[in-house]
Motif scaffolding. Structure first.
Motif, PDB file in Angstrom:
ATOM      1  N   UNK B 165       2.575   9.942  10.152  1.00  0.00           N
ATOM      2  CA  UNK B 165       1.441   9.018  10.016  1.00  0.00           C
ATOM      3  C   UNK B 165       0.986   8.932   8.558  1.00  0.00           C
ATOM      4  N   UNK B 166       0.924  10.060   7.902  1.00  0.00           N
ATOM      5  CA  UNK B 166       0.507  10.056   6.499  1.00  0.00           C
ATOM      6  C   UNK B 166       1.508   9.275   5.642  1.00  0.00           C
ATOM      7  N   UNK B 168       3.318   6.738   6.601  1.00  0.00           N
ATOM      8  CA  UNK B 168       3.082   5.305   6.803  1.00  0.00           C
ATOM      9  C   UNK B 168       1.820   4.859   6.085  1.00  0.00           C
ATOM     10  N   UNK B 169       0.829   5.726   6.086  1.00  0.00           N
ATOM     11  CA  UNK B 169      -0.399   5.377   5.370  1.00  0.00           C
ATOM     12  C   UNK B 169      -0.097   5.137   3.899  1.00  0.00           C
ATOM     13  N   UNK B 171       2.831   4.507   2.483  1.00  0.00           N
ATOM     14  CA  UNK B 171       3.706   3.347   2.308  1.00  0.00           C
ATOM     15  C   UNK B 171       2.897   2.062   2.286  1.00  0.00           C
ATOM     16  N   UNK B 172       2.099   1.878   3.304  1.00  0.00           N
ATOM     17  CA  UNK B 172       1.373   0.621   3.453  1.00  0.00           C
ATOM     18  C   UNK B 172       0.319   0.436   2.379  1.00  0.00           C
TER      19      UNK B 172
END
Lengths: 204, 204
Positions: B165-166, B168-169, B171-172
């Motif tokens: 999750x981190x 993806x955070x 990345x986005x």
DNA sequence: GATAAAAATCGACACTGTGTAGACTTTCTG
DNA sequence: CAGAAAGTCTACACAGTGTCGATTTTTATC
């Protein structure tokens, strides 16, 4: 936007075109699921909706316009649901409720939400729609963080900036999980909830 | 992949084609920045590289292949840097170092990284490359979390899931920030770092 | 430095998908 | 029921893609 005249619209006859328009969007959604945006052709959509390409161009000016309309239709749904969410004063409850709602949204509309994200770059109108949607989430997350005691403001460790990062985390995590299965989506939700909680200082 | 024969390659004459290949990728990168993937045509790339479409197809079978090669070239760079990172035992230092490195990567290669993300869906090969890259990050983040005392495992509140999750955070958040400015990127980095720290239980 | 194989280049062609135009048909509305 | 509006169709012009065979340039070898 139908139904302009609040008075005088006895039954609002529902033109033939309205039915077609819906058929087009429905077909588009189905094809999007089947073959994806790139492989889907305007001819495919028209055929699925029972008309020819020429006729389809009477309704929408391009493939992009069709998809934009489809995204708009779905996204309005999201906004409605967003507005209709009960407010809680307890941050923990608020976070749990928000994540639950998010899981439902992605379960129901995952395909369109992924499409919206994918096309945000390419199709400016879709980009706007999604940006607006994301802003709603960011605002909501910010409010919860502030109620949990995080200082308001836009500095890197203040509510607004943190909310944005958390929003992107949720978006991306759900984006990937929703391609897999409902179970993954549920797990993803719990992970995001956990990180959100600790970021809000609500350690268990 | 040049340089196969470790022995007997006195100077490795460098074929004319190698130069062209590089010219094609360089042009592609420039055009990607100028007009974006969709608007960029194979003819444009060929012209920029000083050859005709026909000649370009001698090197690459399609526009997608060109971009895939370009992404591969950049992504290998990332992997190299990733390998060459100093290890620290202090989680706080490790996190700070990782974020600093990430800022540099996005500053240098933001365009290609965004392109890779955008095309991950459409072009399976690029999807694989990016997935592999993300996995490297996830592994690194997981290691840091565990060293900070987060329990190892894949349950929603354990290191592996949280790391994903981190990732993806980050990345986005960087994806969006890198479209704006270096300043935004730096701010984004600080926000992500803060959330990472609190998630790792390293509250200030 | 002549020469044959390999590498590179070109222009033309066939194909697929897009968007437009104009003629035609159906459906409403007064 | 007549005219207008809404809906539909076929045909066409156009962009970009990818392929092919002929031709030229480069490279390696003697």
């Amino acid at each position: 936007m139908p139904g302009h005249h609040p008075a005088r619209s006895r039954r609002t006859t529902e033109r033939k075109g309205d039915v077609r328009e819906r058929a087009i969007l429905d077909t588009c959604e189905a094809l999007l699921a089947q073959k994806g945006y790139d492989a889907m052709t305007v001819g495919d959509i028209a055929q699925g909706a029972g008309i020819t390409r020429g006729a389809l161009y009477f309704y929408y000016g391009s493939k992009q316009e069709v998809v934009t309309a489809l995204v708009a239709r779905t996204v309005e749904h999201l906004w409605e649901r967003s507005r209709a969410t009960a407010q809680t004063d307890d941050p923990r409850q608020a976070i749990a409720a928000a994540m639950q709602r998010t899981v439902e949204l992605w379960n129901e509309h995952g395909l369109i939400m992924r499409t919206a994200i994918d096309l945000s770059l390419t199709v400016p109108e879709i980009g706007e729609l999604w940006k607006h949607t994301a802003d709603l989430f960011v605002t909501a997350i910010t409010a919860v963080l502030e109620r949990a005691g995080i200082q308001a403001g836009t500095e890197p460790d203040q509510a607004s900036a943190m909310a944005r990062a958390l929003c992107w985390m949720i978006e991306r995590t759900f984006y990937h999980a929703s391609q897999e299965s409902r179970e993954k989506l549920q797990e993803a939700s719990e992970t995001c909830e956990h990180i959100w909680l600790t970021s809000a200082g609500l350690t268990i």
